[in-house]
Design an enzyme around this catalytic site. Sequence first.
Site, PDB file in Angstrom:
ATOM      1  N   LEU A   1      46.163  49.259  41.077  1.00  0.00           N
ATOM      2  CA  LEU A   1      47.514  50.127  40.789  1.00  0.00           C
ATOM      3  C   LEU A   1      46.806  51.527  40.600  1.00  0.00           C
ATOM      4  CD1 LEU A   1      49.794  47.668  38.654  1.00  0.00           C
ATOM      5  CD2 LEU A   1      49.479  48.078  40.985  1.00  0.00           C
TER       6      LEU A   1
ATOM      7  N   ARG B   1      55.279  42.801  32.047  1.00  0.00           N
ATOM      8  CA  ARG B   1      54.713  43.200  33.223  1.00  0.00           C
ATOM      9  C   ARG B   1      54.034  42.274  33.978  1.00  0.00           C
ATOM     10  NH1 ARG B   1      53.211  49.336  30.798  1.00  0.00           N
ATOM     11  NH2 ARG B   1      55.284  50.242  30.691  1.00  0.00           N
TER      12      ARG B   1
ATOM     13  N   TYR C   1      32.682  42.476  30.214  1.00  0.00           N
ATOM     14  CA  TYR C   1      34.118  42.658  29.443  1.00  0.00           C
ATOM     15  C   TYR C   1      33.935  42.247  27.933  1.00  0.00           C
ATOM     16  CZ  TYR C   1      35.696  43.267  34.410  1.00  0.00           C
ATOM     17  OH  TYR C   1      35.980  43.706  35.715  1.00  0.00           O
TER      18      TYR C   1
ATOM     19  N   LYS D   1      31.404  37.707  36.431  1.00  0.00           N
ATOM     20  CA  LYS D   1      30.433  38.792  37.008  1.00  0.00           C
ATOM     21  C   LYS D   1      29.317  38.751  36.271  1.00  0.00           C
ATOM     22  CE  LYS D   1      34.467  41.413  38.740  1.00  0.00           C
ATOM     23  NZ  LYS D   1      35.233  40.937  37.386  1.00  0.00           N
TER      24      LYS D   1
ATOM     25  N   LYS E   1      46.145  43.994  36.276  1.00  0.00           N
ATOM     26  CA  LYS E   1      45.950  43.838  34.925  1.00  0.00           C
ATOM     27  C   LYS E   1      47.161  44.313  33.976  1.00  0.00           C
ATOM     28  CE  LYS E   1      44.079  45.741  31.006  1.00  0.00           C
ATOM     29  NZ  LYS E   1      43.502  46.957  30.466  1.00  0.00           N
ATOM     30  N   SER E   2      47.517  43.577  32.972  1.00  0.00           N
ATOM     31  CA  SER E   2      48.492  44.054  32.065  1.00  0.00           C
ATOM     32  C   SER E   2      48.425  43.311  30.751  1.00  0.00           C
ATOM     33  CB  SER E   2      49.839  44.196  32.572  1.00  0.00           C
ATOM     34  OG  SER E   2      50.848  44.418  31.458  1.00  0.00           O
ATOM     35  N   VAL E   3      48.462  43.857  29.689  1.00  0.00           N
ATOM     36  CA  VAL E   3      48.601  42.989  28.389  1.00  0.00           C
ATOM     37  C   VAL E   3      50.089  42.699  28.006  1.00  0.00           C
ATOM     38  CG1 VAL E   3      46.276  43.827  27.637  1.00  0.00           C
ATOM     39  CG2 VAL E   3      48.357  45.110  26.900  1.00  0.00           C
TER      40      VAL E   3
ATOM     41  N   ASN F   1      54.610  41.781  37.822  1.00  0.00           N
ATOM     42  CA  ASN F   1      53.422  41.939  38.701  1.00  0.00           C
ATOM     43  C   ASN F   1      53.254  40.628  39.638  1.00  0.00           C
ATOM     44  OD1 ASN F   1      52.926  44.499  37.785  1.00  0.00           O
ATOM     45  ND2 ASN F   1      51.137  44.064  36.782  1.00  0.00           N
TER      46      ASN F   1
END
Length: 285
Positions: free
Chosen positions: A197, A243, A57, A82, A237-239, A247
């Site tokens: 999602l 939200r 990432y 990971k 995940k959200s930025v 979530n």
Amino acid sequence: MTFRSESSTVPSVVLNDGHVIPTLGFGVFQVADAEAFDVVSAALGAGYRSIDTAAIYGNEVEVGRAIRESGVPRDEIYVTTKLWNSEQGYDSTLRAFDESVSRLGLDYLDLYLIHWPVAQADRFVDTFRAFQTLKSQGRVGSIGVSNFTRDHLSRVMAETGEIPAVNQIELHPHLGQADLRAFHAENGITTEAWSPLGRGADLKDPVVVEIAEETGRTPAQVIIRWHLQLGNVVIPKSVTPSRIRENFDVFGFELTADQMHRVTALDQGTRIGPDPDVLTYGLDV
């Protein structure tokens, strides 16, 4: 069991090694390093206590800084990263682990995952043996895998004598993975859902929208609640700060058995991500 802090009480599940993992975490896939600090800081401020990243990432540095500067004690934050495909192999795995914890600025990890099996390279068993070494050294609490199929899992268990604690897989209403989840349950492997999602696509499904109207919740909250009631660990995940908070607000309601069935029935076996049996991206053979 629960993860508790001054600002968060999140239900947890016990892994097969006795450690606990929060059932709701925060993922940072496709979050650029430049914005990762603010995004992870917002998630921790909202109450998340599990952060999931990965070497590929490219955001471990700022994710780690957000964790260290959050004011939340380290032992109250569950950190996962990971190993990338090109680093598989016993010695290279040990080096890659050192590099990840250095970028994160942490002394240990709570969970380390093999990102993909990339079975063509035939290195994932030796990689898991390196994970076992890291675990025996106390440098990681739990070891697991990501995107492994039943065959990949069976081989790891047979050749290393250890059952992975977690298998993180693509899982959302349109890809329910019922057979693999059943195999996990039979063997004490915790199912963790990435892309829970459906990268937003499942939020528009008429059934999900209808249930959101019935419950007075958002489509995202409905799907996250569906995961939790199935027994999945989930890492949305959200930025967007609003939200991120939304979530997290999924513990004040439950879906009925009928609503659960209606969401589960949406399964079409449709993948958004790659097929684990064929993916070779990042493989340096």
